[in-house]
Design an enzyme around this catalytic site. Sequence first.
Site, PDB file in Angstrom:
ATOM      1  N   SER A  15       4.496   1.621   8.896  1.00 33.53           N
ATOM      2  CA  SER A  15       3.171   2.199   8.676  1.00 33.53           C
ATOM      3  C   SER A  15       3.055   3.525   9.435  1.00 33.53           C
ATOM      4  CB  SER A  15       2.122   1.202   9.182  1.00 33.53           C
ATOM      5  OG  SER A  15       0.848   1.758   9.055  1.00 33.53           O
ATOM      6  N   VAL A  34       4.680   6.353   8.654  1.00 32.30           N
ATOM      7  CA  VAL A  34       5.875   7.211   8.582  1.00 32.30           C
ATOM      8  C   VAL A  34       5.704   8.331   7.552  1.00 32.30           C
ATOM      9  CG1 VAL A  34       7.192   5.897   6.829  1.00 32.30           C
ATOM     10  CG2 VAL A  34       8.410   7.118   8.623  1.00 32.30           C
ATOM     11  N   GLY A  35       4.790   8.117   6.569  1.00 39.70           N
ATOM     12  CA  GLY A  35       4.544   9.177   5.580  1.00 39.70           C
ATOM     13  C   GLY A  35       4.910   8.789   4.148  1.00 39.70           C
ATOM     14  N   LYS A  36       5.046   7.502   3.888  1.00 41.48           N
ATOM     15  CA  LYS A  36       5.406   7.046   2.520  1.00 41.48           C
ATOM     16  C   LYS A  36       4.351   7.516   1.509  1.00 41.48           C
ATOM     17  CE  LYS A  36       5.167   2.679   3.705  1.00 41.48           C
ATOM     18  NZ  LYS A  36       4.766   2.833   5.099  1.00 41.48           N
ATOM     19  N   GLY A  37       3.088   7.229   1.848  1.00 41.62           N
ATOM     20  CA  GLY A  37       1.991   7.577   0.939  1.00 41.62           C
ATOM     21  C   GLY A  37       1.924   9.089   0.706  1.00 41.62           C
ATOM     22  N   ARG A  44     -10.382   1.784   2.875  1.00 41.67           N
ATOM     23  CA  ARG A  44     -10.685   2.868   3.815  1.00 41.67           C
ATOM     24  C   ARG A  44     -11.599   3.850   3.102  1.00 41.67           C
ATOM     25  NH1 ARG A  44      -4.395   3.627   4.788  1.00 41.67           N
ATOM     26  NH2 ARG A  44      -4.084   1.975   6.311  1.00 41.67           N
ATOM     27  N   ARG A  56      -3.922   9.867  11.992  1.00 46.84           N
ATOM     28  CA  ARG A  56      -4.530   9.523  10.699  1.00 46.84           C
ATOM     29  C   ARG A  56      -5.948   8.992  10.897  1.00 46.84           C
ATOM     30  NH1 ARG A  56      -1.378   5.429   6.766  1.00 46.84           N
ATOM     31  NH2 ARG A  56      -2.273   3.876   8.184  1.00 46.84           N
ATOM     32  N   ARG A  78       0.443  -2.591  14.137  1.00 48.99           N
ATOM     33  CA  ARG A  78       1.320  -1.839  13.220  1.00 48.99           C
ATOM     34  C   ARG A  78       2.554  -1.305  13.959  1.00 48.99           C
ATOM     35  NH1 ARG A  78      -1.391   0.265   7.992  1.00 48.99           N
ATOM     36  NH2 ARG A  78      -2.978  -1.305   7.728  1.00 48.99           N
ATOM     37  N   ASP A 115      11.099  13.958   9.005  1.00 46.75           N
ATOM     38  CA  ASP A 115      10.777  14.800  10.165  1.00 46.75           C
ATOM     39  C   ASP A 115       9.917  15.935   9.642  1.00 46.75           C
ATOM     40  OD1 ASP A 115      10.694  16.180  12.480  1.00 46.75           O
ATOM     41  OD2 ASP A 115      12.853  16.286  12.814  1.00 46.75           O
TER      42      ASP A 115
HETATM   43  N1  LIG Z   1       6.532  14.839   7.980  1.00 44.44           N
HETATM   44  C1  LIG Z   1       5.330  14.694   8.515  1.00 44.44           C
HETATM   45  N2  LIG Z   1       5.016  15.383   9.632  1.00 44.44           N
HETATM   46  C2  LIG Z   1       3.778  15.221  10.188  1.00 44.44           C
HETATM   47  N3  LIG Z   1       2.827  14.401   9.724  1.00 44.44           N
HETATM   48  C3  LIG Z   1       3.112  13.682   8.625  1.00 44.44           C
HETATM   49  C4  LIG Z   1       4.360  13.787   7.965  1.00 44.44           C
HETATM   50  N4  LIG Z   1       4.359  12.948   6.912  1.00 44.44           N
HETATM   51  C5  LIG Z   1       3.138  12.354   6.892  1.00 44.44           C
HETATM   52  N5  LIG Z   1       2.398  12.802   7.935  1.00 44.44           N
HETATM   53  C6  LIG Z   1       1.038  12.351   8.311  1.00 44.44           C
HETATM   54  O1  LIG Z   1       1.184  11.062   8.919  1.00 44.44           O
HETATM   55  C7  LIG Z   1       0.070  10.240   8.618  1.00 44.44           C
HETATM   56  C8  LIG Z   1       0.594   8.943   7.994  1.00 44.44           C
HETATM   57  O2  LIG Z   1       1.111   9.220   6.710  1.00 44.44           O
HETATM   58  P1  LIG Z   1       0.950   8.222   5.515  1.00 44.44           P
HETATM   59  O3  LIG Z   1      -0.454   7.732   5.454  1.00 44.44           O
HETATM   60  O4  LIG Z   1       1.509   8.882   4.340  1.00 44.44           O
HETATM   61  O5  LIG Z   1       1.900   7.055   6.029  1.00 44.44           O
HETATM   62  P2  LIG Z   1       2.316   5.682   5.308  1.00 44.44           P
HETATM   63  O6  LIG Z   1       3.742   5.478   5.602  1.00 44.44           O
HETATM   64  O7  LIG Z   1       1.933   5.748   3.888  1.00 44.44           O
HETATM   65  O8  LIG Z   1       1.437   4.629   6.078  1.00 44.44           O
HETATM   66  P3  LIG Z   1       0.952   3.161   5.597  1.00 44.44           P
HETATM   67  O9  LIG Z   1       2.173   2.358   5.420  1.00 44.44           O
HETATM   68  O10 LIG Z   1       0.108   2.691   6.734  1.00 44.44           O
HETATM   69  O11 LIG Z   1       0.174   3.336   4.348  1.00 44.44           O
HETATM   70  C9  LIG Z   1      -0.810  11.019   7.684  1.00 44.44           C
HETATM   71  O12 LIG Z   1      -1.888  11.549   8.430  1.00 44.44           O
HETATM   72  C10 LIG Z   1       0.085  12.136   7.143  1.00 44.44           C
HETATM   73  O13 LIG Z   1      -0.629  13.303   6.843  1.00 44.44           O
HETATM   74  N1  LIG Z   2       4.875  -6.373   0.499  1.00 49.11           N
HETATM   75  C1  LIG Z   2       3.949  -5.462   0.167  1.00 49.11           C
HETATM   76  N2  LIG Z   2       3.599  -4.502   1.027  1.00 49.11           N
HETATM   77  C2  LIG Z   2       2.695  -3.597   0.640  1.00 49.11           C
HETATM   78  C3  LIG Z   2       2.125  -3.620  -0.633  1.00 49.11           C
HETATM   79  N3  LIG Z   2       1.247  -2.591  -0.734  1.00 49.11           N
HETATM   80  C4  LIG Z   2       1.299  -1.936   0.429  1.00 49.11           C
HETATM   81  N4  LIG Z   2       2.168  -2.546   1.266  1.00 49.11           N
HETATM   82  C5  LIG Z   2       2.529  -2.151   2.607  1.00 49.11           C
HETATM   83  O1  LIG Z   2       1.529  -2.529   3.501  1.00 49.11           O
HETATM   84  C6  LIG Z   2       1.581  -1.673   4.634  1.00 49.11           C
HETATM   85  C7  LIG Z   2       0.211  -1.263   5.038  1.00 49.11           C
HETATM   86  O2  LIG Z   2      -0.420  -0.530   4.062  1.00 49.11           O
HETATM   87  P1  LIG Z   2      -1.859   0.133   4.346  1.00 49.11           P
HETATM   88  O3  LIG Z   2      -2.262   0.746   3.028  1.00 49.11           O
HETATM   89  O4  LIG Z   2      -2.771  -0.963   4.804  1.00 49.11           O
HETATM   90  O5  LIG Z   2      -1.635   1.158   5.407  1.00 49.11           O
HETATM   91  C8  LIG Z   2       2.469  -0.488   4.256  1.00 49.11           C
HETATM   92  O6  LIG Z   2       3.706  -0.660   4.912  1.00 49.11           O
HETATM   93  C9  LIG Z   2       2.663  -0.656   2.791  1.00 49.11           C
HETATM   94  O7  LIG Z   2       3.933  -0.199   2.390  1.00 49.11           O
HETATM   95  C10 LIG Z   2       2.520  -4.650  -1.525  1.00 49.11           C
HETATM   96  O8  LIG Z   2       2.085  -4.765  -2.674  1.00 49.11           O
HETATM   97  N5  LIG Z   2       3.429  -5.540  -1.081  1.00 49.11           N
END
Ligand SMILES: Nc1ncnc2c1ncn2[C@@H]1O[C@H](COP(=O)(O)OP(=O)(O)OP(=O)(O)O)[C@@H](O)[C@H]1O
Ligand SMILES: Nc1nc2c(ncn2[C@@H]2O[C@H](COP(=O)(O)O)[C@@H](O)[C@H]2O)c(=O)[nH]1
Length: 386
Positions: free
Chosen positions: A138, A140-143, A169, A262, A273, A297
């Site tokens: 959570s 790391v920046g996947k979204g 949210r 965030r 997390r 990075d």
């Molecule tokens: N390479 C980067 N450098 C700096 N900040 C970053 C980078 N990538 C993402 N961010 C920032 O880090 C925060 C977390 O990113 P994001 O919400 O995409 O993470 P996530 O992996 O999707 O988290 P989750 O699993 O909780 O949904 C955000 O505020 C985003 O703008």
């Molecule tokens: N196993 C699953 N994990 C999921 C799914 N959708 C999201 N996720 C993961 O949950 C965490 C937290 O997400 P957040 O939106 O509350 O920040 C994150 O690591 C997601 O990748 C799912 O369908 N199945």
Amino acid sequence: MGEEAVEFSLERAVVDTKGCKHSALDVGGKTYVIGTSDDGSKSSTVVKILDKLTQTWVVPTVLGTQPMLTNSQSAIPVNDEKILVIEKGVPLNESIWFLEIDTPFVKHQQKIKGMEVVSWSKGVIGVGQKPVVISGPSGVGKGTLIAKLMKDYPSKFGFSVSHTTRSPREKEIDGVHYHFTERSKIEKDISEGKFLEFAHVHGNVYGTSIEAVESVTDEGKRCILDIDVQGARSVRASSLEAIFIFVCPPSFEELEKRLRARGTETEEQIQKRLRNARAELDQSNAPGLFDHLLVNDDLETCYENLKKLLSLDNDKEDSDSIFTKEGKETASYYIVSKVDSEILLQSETDEAKNGATSSLALDLSSLSGGAPGRTRGLKIRSINSF
Ligand SMILES: Nc1ncnc2c1ncn2[C@@H]1O[C@H](COP(=O)(O)OP(=O)(O)OP(=O)(O)O)[C@@H](O)[C@H]1O
Ligand SMILES: Nc1nc2c(ncn2[C@@H]2O[C@H](COP(=O)(O)O)[C@@H](O)[C@H]2O)c(=O)[nH]1
């Protein structure tokens, strides 16, 4: 288990009960009767099984998205595991169904439910592109990476909208970011086999419904899943063939910084997390789990690397299009025979009788997927005569 007396007579492959057509097929020691039941207000698809040894009828639990076999249908066993059913009078690419009777998925469901189970799986012409599973801790920046991909390539990629029991949210939209749902509802759907995977993540239930992935692939787009490592493991073990990517932070300190910046979680949630992040990072190198590791990075560099992994520099057309043309025809086909891995189909409609597509071969040699999702990889070709 619903044992009951049924008024079918099984002298022929197609039995006509109270005006409804049913197909009856012998597979192993059982006879499978597939058809419709009409209670006056609505008709529904029914499956009944006769155990030939004990002469008892069973009404199985039926899983998967069910066809509405409102027209008559023809059916043939593909092997000991599944039956092919073609509904007449609808376009070919809407008419192909598999009734799974003894596949690994069905066997597993029979074991956990302790009863007779069968499952429908819709047949799809062509394979579609492999879905992409993106996992990582959570924050790391996947979204962020996925959002960039969807913005730059809206016609190529579609997002698998997960279900979650966590609260939305600010700015999160139900049905777009997640399907926000009650725990009892998601648990019921999971027990009915509607989910590809689910996991308890950071104190909530998250899951990917089969429909979330299949509907994206049906649109001709490549499906992107954003799921945790437990979910990735479950998808790996499923029949879905996908590419698995793990996104790592440059350091644990940077991960913590991003999660805090965030500003969407309480301190307690951030701590939870971060604890889970350590375990997820430990699993990133688990043998056979992830195909690629990406370090996020610098965001732009990571995004370019992600695009390279997805071959976005190489704009090839989807080779499926050559197989899908024939599937749009609304001819009414019936099954003639099975020759090796091909099923020969004959059209009943007049216009097709005079045309080149009165006979088709349905090639089952490269099937992929299957219940609880679609069965993909069907190929069709026109043949002039049998
Ligand atoms: N390479 C980067 N450098 C700096 N900040 C970053 C980078 N990538 C993402 N961010 C920032 O880090 C925060 C977390 O990113 P994001 O919400 O995409 O993470 P996530 O992996 O999707 O988290 P989750 O699993 O909780 O949904 C955000 O505020 C985003 O703008
Ligand atoms: N196993 C699953 N994990 C999921 C799914 N959708 C999201 N996720 C993961 O949950 C965490 C937290 O997400 P957040 O939106 O509350 O920040 C994150 O690591 C997601 O990748 C799912 O369908 N199945």
